[in-house]
Design a protein around this motif. Structure first.
Motif: not given
Length: 409
Positions: A309-317, A327-334, A400-409
């Protein structure tokens, strides 16, 4: 080219005007006459300028009446030149035979706030033409353009009326980086066909995971909006790739390139009349419809969708407060222990590239660049902005999957 043409004309009459010009009745510039105007030009709603000579305009141009050339002549050079920004505006009709843009004041030297028609050749020398919502450059049959470069082009839209093949001299810019991204169409059948083309170097609000099976990595950085505003005729379309705007992973193997179009529901591949010219960095295909186009490749592996579920990983600070710093994608490595991931900035440059080798604790992105073409390097956090990423699950069965993320300071 224009200098060569003008030098062949014997100028027998030269006028230099140093006050505002208000055309109350008519103002005629005859052949073999050079007129230079060093102040703002205003054509009133009942006025007209007919230019069959050589007219140099050094300041703003406002046309509420008519600007034209004589129908039985193939003369009339209008040059927008100078060292100060120039605005081209007004509700009147502006029809140029030959026109030159040569202003060295800034990159966005010209503000076009109205429609202008070009019948002959446009000479691009210096200065980007910034087109407003009301502005448009319309090329008529027989019109051409030369000299397009990162110093001078139309930003970002133009249209063509006629039945000839045509290259649209358009481009876009970001953070003082100016790039022409021309588009070529083959000749339509009807003389009255109107084509509208726009180029945008930005994030698009389109789902990049909805695509045909044989489409791999899609260029998420640049988009051409192409419309046939007259009929349903389909033409051949030629797009190019560029090392500044196009991600290297898209064009690294030109033989795998394709033109793709968003059909309103998913990305589809244009499959007819394919021609790839690596020397000119171009690809041609016959379109199956119109809308938003971009480039892609067919490096796709796998036939099933991921279970992440990539919707939980769309931003980090990444501000070192201990919360959401990577920027972490839960469960990806597992679930996909051999995954690979690349993150790109808005210029298409890779800022993070990682291959996981069965690690349960991957090295997630901390916001610092690993790329060679970014100003911050690996010591400072990248600017707050939108970035896009590609996850290759590397299991030979998951797409493969393509998506957007937002880097927020």
């Amino acid at each position: 080219m224009k200098k060569i043409i003008i030098s062949s004309i014997i100028m027998c009459f030269v006028i230099a005007v140093k006050s505002q010009v208000a055309s109350i009745g008519s103002f005629y510039v005859s052949e073999n006459t050079l007129v230079s105007v060093y102040e703002d030009v205003l054509i009133k709603d009942y006025g007209a300028i007919t230019n069959d000579g050589d007219l140099y305009l050094f300041k703003n141009f406002t046309n509420k009446g008519k600007f034209k050339f004589s129908n039985n002549k193939v003369t009339g050079y209008t040059s927008f030149v100078g060292n100060d920004n120039q605005t081209i505006s007004g509700k009147g009709t502006s029809s140029f035979m030959f026109v030159e843009f040569d202003n060295t004041s800034t990159d966005l030297a010209f503000n076009l706030d109205k429609e202008i028609e070009i019948n002959g050749t446009t000479f691009f020398e210096n200065g980007i033409i910034e087109v407003s919502e009301k502005g448009i450059v319309t090329y008529l049959n027989g019109a051409t353009n030369i000299g397009v470069s990162n110093k001078s082009y139309v930003n970002n839209k133009a249209q063509k009326i006629g039945n000839e093949s045509f290259t649209f001299p358009i481009g876009d810019y970001q953070s003082k980086t100016f790039v022409p991204r021309t588009v070529t169409i083959s000749a339509p059948l009807s003389l009255s066909t109107i084509f509208f083309v726009a180029f945008n170097w930005e994030k698009a609000n389109i789902d990049f995971d909805k695509k045909e099976e044989d489409i791999g990595l899609i260029d998420m950085n640049e988009f051409w909006d192409i419309q046939n505003k007259s009929n349903d005729e389909l033409v051949n379309l030629t797009l190019t790739w560029n090392i500044v705007t196009t991600p290297e992973d898209v064009y690294s193997d030109p033989s795998k390139l394709m033109i793709v179009r968003w059909n309103g529901e998913k990305w589809i591949k244009e499959r007819e009349n394919i021609k790839i010219d690596a020397s000119n960095k171009s690809i041609t295909a016959k379109v199956s419809g119109y809308g938003v186009f971009t480039l892609a490749n067919d490096k796709k592996r796998g036939t099933i969708d991921s279970v992440i579920d990539f919707s939980t990983s769309n931003s980090f600070s990444p501000n070192n407060d201990g919360v959401n710093d990577e920027f972490v994608i839960p469960d990806l490595a597992e679930k996909y222990p051999k995954f690979k991931m690349k993150i790109y900035n808005r210029y298409g440059s890779v800022v993070y590239s990682y291959s996981n080798n069965n690690e349960l604790n991957p090295v997630w992105w901390n916001g610092k660049s690993q790329g060679k073409l970014t100003l911050t390097g690996d010591t400072e956090v990248m600017p707050a902005a939108t970035y896009w990423y590609v996850v290759d699950f590397n299991d030979e069965k998951t797409k493969p999957y393509q998506g957007w993320l937002y880097l927020n300071k």
